[in-house]
Design a protein around this motif. Structure first.
Motif, mmCIF file in Angstrom:
data_model
loop_
_atom_site.group_PDB
_atom_site.id
_atom_site.type_symbol
_atom_site.label_atom_id
_atom_site.label_comp_id
_atom_site.label_asym_id
_atom_site.label_seq_id
_atom_site.Cartn_x
_atom_site.Cartn_y
_atom_site.Cartn_z
ATOM 1 N N ILE A 145 18.992 -82.682 122.082
ATOM 2 C CA ILE A 145 17.889 -81.717 122.094
ATOM 3 C C ILE A 145 16.547 -82.441 122.176
ATOM 4 O O ILE A 145 15.653 -82.058 122.942
ATOM 5 C CB ILE A 145 17.947 -80.821 120.848
ATOM 6 N N PRO A 180 27.391 -75.508 121.627
ATOM 7 C CA PRO A 180 26.422 -74.537 122.170
ATOM 8 C C PRO A 180 24.982 -75.017 122.067
ATOM 9 O O PRO A 180 24.158 -74.700 122.943
ATOM 10 C CB PRO A 180 26.657 -73.290 121.301
ATOM 11 N N ARG A 181 24.653 -75.795 121.032
ATOM 12 C CA ARG A 181 23.273 -76.300 120.906
ATOM 13 C C ARG A 181 22.901 -77.192 122.083
ATOM 14 O O ARG A 181 21.820 -77.068 122.661
ATOM 15 C CB ARG A 181 23.104 -77.078 119.605
ATOM 16 N N THR A 182 23.798 -78.103 122.444
ATOM 17 C CA THR A 182 23.501 -79.002 123.556
ATOM 18 C C THR A 182 23.537 -78.270 124.893
ATOM 19 O O THR A 182 22.818 -78.644 125.829
ATOM 20 C CB THR A 182 24.503 -80.167 123.577
ATOM 21 N N THR A 183 24.355 -77.217 124.981
ATOM 22 C CA THR A 183 24.375 -76.413 126.202
ATOM 23 C C THR A 183 23.028 -75.737 126.416
ATOM 24 O O THR A 183 22.519 -75.671 127.549
ATOM 25 C CB THR A 183 25.491 -75.359 126.122
ATOM 26 N N VAL A 184 22.422 -75.252 125.342
ATOM 27 C CA VAL A 184 21.088 -74.658 125.433
ATOM 28 C C VAL A 184 20.063 -75.712 125.842
ATOM 29 O O VAL A 184 19.146 -75.439 126.640
ATOM 30 C CB VAL A 184 20.698 -74.015 124.082
ATOM 31 N N ALA A 185 20.199 -76.930 125.336
ATOM 32 C CA ALA A 185 19.271 -78.016 125.700
ATOM 33 C C ALA A 185 19.358 -78.325 127.191
ATOM 34 O O ALA A 185 18.335 -78.538 127.857
ATOM 35 C CB ALA A 185 19.587 -79.256 124.872
ATOM 36 N N GLN A 187 20.260 -76.225 129.460
ATOM 37 C CA GLN A 187 19.672 -75.079 130.150
ATOM 38 C C GLN A 187 18.153 -75.186 130.201
ATOM 39 O O GLN A 187 17.520 -74.755 131.186
ATOM 40 C CB GLN A 187 20.097 -73.782 129.449
ATOM 41 N N MET A 188 17.541 -75.775 129.187
ATOM 42 C CA MET A 188 16.094 -76.007 129.204
ATOM 43 C C MET A 188 15.690 -76.872 130.393
ATOM 44 O O MET A 188 14.678 -76.618 131.057
ATOM 45 C CB MET A 188 15.658 -76.697 127.900
ATOM 46 N N GLU A 191 16.009 -74.777 133.658
ATOM 47 C CA GLU A 191 14.913 -73.816 133.803
ATOM 48 C C GLU A 191 13.606 -74.511 134.176
ATOM 49 O O GLU A 191 12.763 -73.924 134.847
ATOM 50 C CB GLU A 191 14.742 -73.034 132.500
ATOM 51 N N SER A 211 31.341 -79.670 126.765
ATOM 52 C CA SER A 211 29.960 -79.199 126.667
ATOM 53 C C SER A 211 29.049 -80.034 127.572
ATOM 54 O O SER A 211 29.218 -80.011 128.798
ATOM 55 C CB SER A 211 29.479 -79.225 125.211
ATOM 56 N N TYR A 212 28.151 -80.792 127.001
ATOM 57 C CA TYR A 212 27.072 -81.408 127.786
ATOM 58 C C TYR A 212 27.545 -82.456 128.781
ATOM 59 O O TYR A 212 26.842 -82.746 129.761
ATOM 60 C CB TYR A 212 26.031 -82.021 126.844
#
Length: 314
Positions: A145, A180-185, A187-188, A191, A211-212
């Motif tokens: 993150i 899921p936390r690293t998946t959101v990172a 995605q940042m 985007e 995941s990542y």
């Protein structure tokens, strides 16, 4: 001949001719058994000069070989709660952490840094398998993150080197939450329109692969790296069938569309420079100790004489 010649002189010679020989001057290749001198092995990035077998390499040594001139700046990573579950097996979790820190000289299993490769600014993160098997715990999640946030703030691509045995069991469900936390990172980064390149090294397994490690824009692997969720032995015992030769190795996954490249470690830096600049829409990097193409164009523009035609263009 007397006792001076037979005993005293050899004894004196043995004392003064004795030399302390370090026990880490030679390393044996796990693949071909060749004994390799430590300087030769280090200069070849821990790749066997005889058979090309890729041995383990620390995150810090990898960064020294990756960044221009071996110069990089570490990115701070927030420290998580220590021993949140008060876990204990044969040893307490804090004791295992202290042992791993003493063994590796690192704070945790992932190192995050920023710098330039081929005069191209990047942010990089690297897992160290020698630190508790590179296991994914809360710190590793925080590190990814932090790397993603730094890359977005500086508008730089992120290059991640994965090497892990999976999630860290001493943190239980908290380690699985890093998926899921690293998946959101990641995605940042997407985007923000920034490239995310993953280099999978031996081994990359478990929740890291789920995941990542498999969410990159480009996936590169070192030769013969094991890349999987569950290992071959577990799968064979489950389905009770013999798996294909080389199953879950990098070359097999490349042939079946899971990877984009399999690149030797000694060629990885040039490959990453080329791919990174391509994804950023930049011209090819200039090799050697020369100014970057952008600097050359700027210098040429400033050196042009002022003419009426130039004024009209302005």
């Amino acid at each position: 001949m007397n006792w001076i010649t037979n005993y005293v002189r050899p004894r004196i010679n043995s004392i003064f001719s004795r030399r302390e020989t370090p026990d880490n001057l030679w390393s044996k290749c796990d693949e071909c058994g060749t004994m390799l001198f430590h300087r030769e092995l280090s200069s070849n990035l821990n790749v066997c000069t005889q058979c090309g077998h890729h041995m383990a390499i620390t995150a810090r040594d990898r960064f020294s070989a990756l960044f221009d001139g071996g110069i990089f700046t570490e990115v701070a990573v927030p420290a998580p709660t220590a021993d949140p579950l008060h876990f204990r097996d044969q040893k307490k979790y804090p004791e295992r952490m202290k042992a791993a820190q003493k063994k590796t000289g690192e704070k945790e299993a992932m190192l995050v840094a920023e710098g330039e490769i081929g005069r191209t600014p990047i942010v990089a993160a690297c897992q160290d398998f020698s630190f508790m098997g590179g296991s994914m715990g809360m710190y590793v999640g925080n590190a990814i993150i932090a790397a993603a946030e730094r890359a977005v703030a500086l508008k730089r691509p992120l290059i991640l080197f994965s090497a892990a045995g999976g999630a860290r069991m001493q943190e239980g469900i908290l380690s699985l939450m890093q998926m899921p936390r690293t998946t959101v990172a990641v995605q940042m980064l997407k985007e923000a329109g920034l490239p995310y390149i993953v280099v999978l090294t031996h081994p990359t397994t478990g929740g890291v692969t789920a995941s990542y490690a498999m969410l990159g824009d480009v996936h590169i692997s070192e030769p013969n790296a094991l890349i999987c969720f569950a290992g071959p032995r577990v799968i064979e015992q489950t389905i009770r069938e013999k798996l294909p030769e080389g199953f879950q190795r990098a070359e097999y996954l490349l042939d079946h569309g899971m990877l984009d490249r399999v690149t030797p470690r000694t060629e990885m830096r040039d490959e990453l420079i080329t791919i990174t600049r391509m994804l950023l829409g930049l011209p090819p990097a200039v090799k050697g100790d020369l100014p970057s193409p952008e600097a050359v164009e700027k210098a040429e523009a400033e050196a042009k004489p002022d003419t009426p035609e130039a004024d009209d263009k302005k």
